[in-house]
Design an enzyme around this catalytic site. Structure first.
Site, PDB file in Angstrom:
ATOM      1  NE  ARG A  44      27.452  45.827  75.180  1.00  0.00           N
ATOM      2  CZ  ARG A  44      28.241  46.794  74.709  1.00  0.00           C
ATOM      3  NH1 ARG A  44      28.101  47.209  73.482  1.00  0.00           N
ATOM      4  NH2 ARG A  44      29.152  47.341  75.481  1.00  0.00           N
ATOM      5  CD  GLU A  55      32.352  33.408  67.306  1.00  0.00           C
ATOM      6  OE1 GLU A  55      32.784  33.449  66.135  1.00  0.00           O
ATOM      7  OE2 GLU A  55      32.087  32.360  67.909  1.00  0.00           O
ATOM      8  CG  ASP A  93      29.863  48.924  78.390  1.00  0.00           C
ATOM      9  OD1 ASP A  93      29.600  48.738  79.593  1.00  0.00           O
ATOM     10  OD2 ASP A  93      29.839  48.009  77.550  1.00  0.00           O
TER      11      ASP A  93
END
Ligand SMILES: *[C@@H]1O[C@H](CO)[C@@H](O)[C@H](O)[C@H]1NC(C)=O
Ligand SMILES: *[C@@H]1O[C@H](CO)[C@@H](O)[C@H](O)[C@H]1NC(C)=O
Ligand SMILES: *[C@@H]1O[C@H](CO)[C@@H](O)[C@H](O)[C@H]1NC(C)=O
Length: 453
Positions: A165, A168, A283
């Site tokens: 999100r 990298e 999440d």
């Protein structure tokens, strides 16, 4: 002992303001480490007694301006001898700097932020040794900051392995061992800070939670590089793994049990000096679970997690309740009926997501050669990048859930998995199972399997 000292100087309304302080190890947990931000122009951290007993200045020029203000008549009396003295000091500094630079070059360290001599690591220690030392030293939260920084700055990046999100993810090498490095863009400083903070929560370390190694921030004046270093798992995420492989019945049980164990550990509050707060992930999805070499799993990506401070019964960050991945959002998050004042709500929303991950996993279970292709939950009901509205219609209004294939009834393990899923994704969140209950059911299932074999 084990803490850090720092001094910093800031320019506030044209005046330099200096601050000096020290942090105990427990305070450092919250601070991650010598955190610097853009309006702190200079900050030094150090790790020995009274090492911050030096006053920092932003501009050497300021001393000169002050001298002028003192008046011209002083200049002859003060400036001439001081100049001679300055020249002497400068020469001295040059000689010392020369030596130090040579030392740093020899040790391949960053010239901007010298590392303390007090190296806590001998060159032959592996990451396992370091983490073992740390877990037996009793702090239970993470490696000392200096060690973290030293590790981070001696990693050689190898290849990108994904995009998260925020920024990298790279595979890197540290003393010959693979590590994963998540590099945040400077825009996402808060996320980096938050994730590092959560990973360094006391006693979070668990075999089914991604092993955190180090966090480091490196500021070269115009650019901040933010690193989060963790264990590397070559199989990648559960999402990637299930896309490429099917799993055996035993393999499915081991994966499901380890995910449930990791989540149960996160959710559990342990009371006492060596305790841990309850944490909700917020999440959970197959992309945030990693598969280890031996077929167990770890939960990763704790950047959105929230902690419960049970002494005050408060949640540690003001919560934006609609975070996470839309596809995995619990119905009460989609329709905004979630009660964000009770921590239990966040745990229940995690359980709903866990049910969806189990569904993805069970579809790939190959029982007598039969299995389904890999799909994301609700793949057949919503578009590929669903909006909250798309999800809400399906999950809340139509009350649909992923379908459970009939043939699961003919395999004991799949039947149990199917039942668990349904009990994880009830619309009524208080009726859902707890992570501990899921874990117990799966342990029983794996014990039965072991007896049969
Ligand atoms: C800081 O690092 C960035 C990225 O590596 C680079 O583009 C930039 O030129 C550097 N700035 C300075 C002042 O060294
Ligand atoms: C997998 O490896 C971990 C250590 O990394 C070990 O604790 C665990 O027992 C292993 N599990 C299996 C099923 O082999
Ligand atoms: C939700 O489930 C709980 C526990 O099973 C039950 O006590 C409660 O009545 C249910 N609420 C609704 C609105 O169905």
């Amino acid at each position: 002992a084990d803490g850090a000292c720092w001094n910093s100087v800031m320019l506030i309304d044209g005046k330099e303001e200096t601050v000096k302080s020290c942090l105990s190890p427990s305070e450092m947990k919250g601070q991650v480490f010598c955190y610097s931000s853009r309006n702190v122009s200079k900050r030094n951290c150090c790790f020995t007694d009274f090492c911050n007993n030096e006053t920092l200045h932003l501009y050497p020029g300021i001393a000169h301006v002050m001298l002028r203000a003192l008046g011209r008549h002083l200049i002859v009396v003060i400036l001439v001898p001081s100049c001679l003295l300055c020249v002497g000091i400068l020469l001295g500094v040059f000689v010392v700097q020369g030596h130090r630079c040579a030392y740093r070059r020899a040790h391949k360290q960053d010239p901007e932020e010298p590392l303390d001599d007090q190296m806590l690591m001998s060159p032959d220690k592996s990451l396992k040794d370091l983490i073992y030392d740390m877990s037996t030293s009793g702090s239970g939260s993470g490696l000392p900051l200096l060690v973290q920084r030293t590790i981070a700055r001696t990693i050689v990046l190898q290849e990108t392995i994904g995009k998260g999100r925020y920024g990298e993810v790279w595979r890197g090498k540290w003393r010959g061992e693979d590590v994963a490095v998540k590099i945040f863009s400077s825009r996402d400083e808060r996320s980096w800070f938050r994730e590092a903070e959560i990973y360094q929560t006391v006693m979070l370390r668990h075999e089914n939670i991604l092993g955190f190694i180090a966090a480091d921030n490196k500021d070269n004046g115009s650019w901040t590089q933010l690193w989060l270093v963790s264990e590397y798992h070559e199989h990648g995420s559960l999402y990637d793994y299930l896309n490429r492989h099917t799993v055996s019945v035993e393999g499915m049980i081991i994966l499901a049990l380890s995910i449930a164990s990791g989540l149960a550990h996160l959710h559990m509050e342990i009371i006492g000096t060596q305790g841990k707060p309850a944490i909700a992930h917020r999440d959970l999805k197959s992309k945030n679970v990693l598969v280890k070499k031996n077929g167990t799993a770890v939960i990763a990506d704790l950047g959105l997690a929230v902690k419960l401070d049970s002494s005050t019964n408060t949640i540690d960050i003001p919560s934006n309740h609609r975070v996470g991945t839309k596809r995995y959002m619990a119905p009460e998050i989609l329709d905004e009926t979630i009660n964000i004042n009770t921590f239990e709500s966040f745990k229940r929303a995690d359980i709903y997501s866990l049910g969806l991950v189990f569904w993805e996993l069970a579809r790939r279970c190959s029982d007598r050669g039969l299995h389904e292709d890999f799909q994301l939950p609700y793949y057949d009901m919503v578009p590929s990048d669903p909006s909250i509205e798309d999800m809400r219609k399906v999950v809340c209004d139509q009350k649909l859930r992923p379908s459970i294939p009939n043939q699961w009834q003919s395999c004991e393990a799949l039947r149990v998995m199917g039942k668990l899923m349904r009990e994880c994704w009830y619309a009524n969140s208080s009726a859902r199972l707890t992570a501990l209950r899921v874990k117990k059911t799966l342990s029983q299932l794996s014990a039965i399997k072991d007896i049969k074999e």
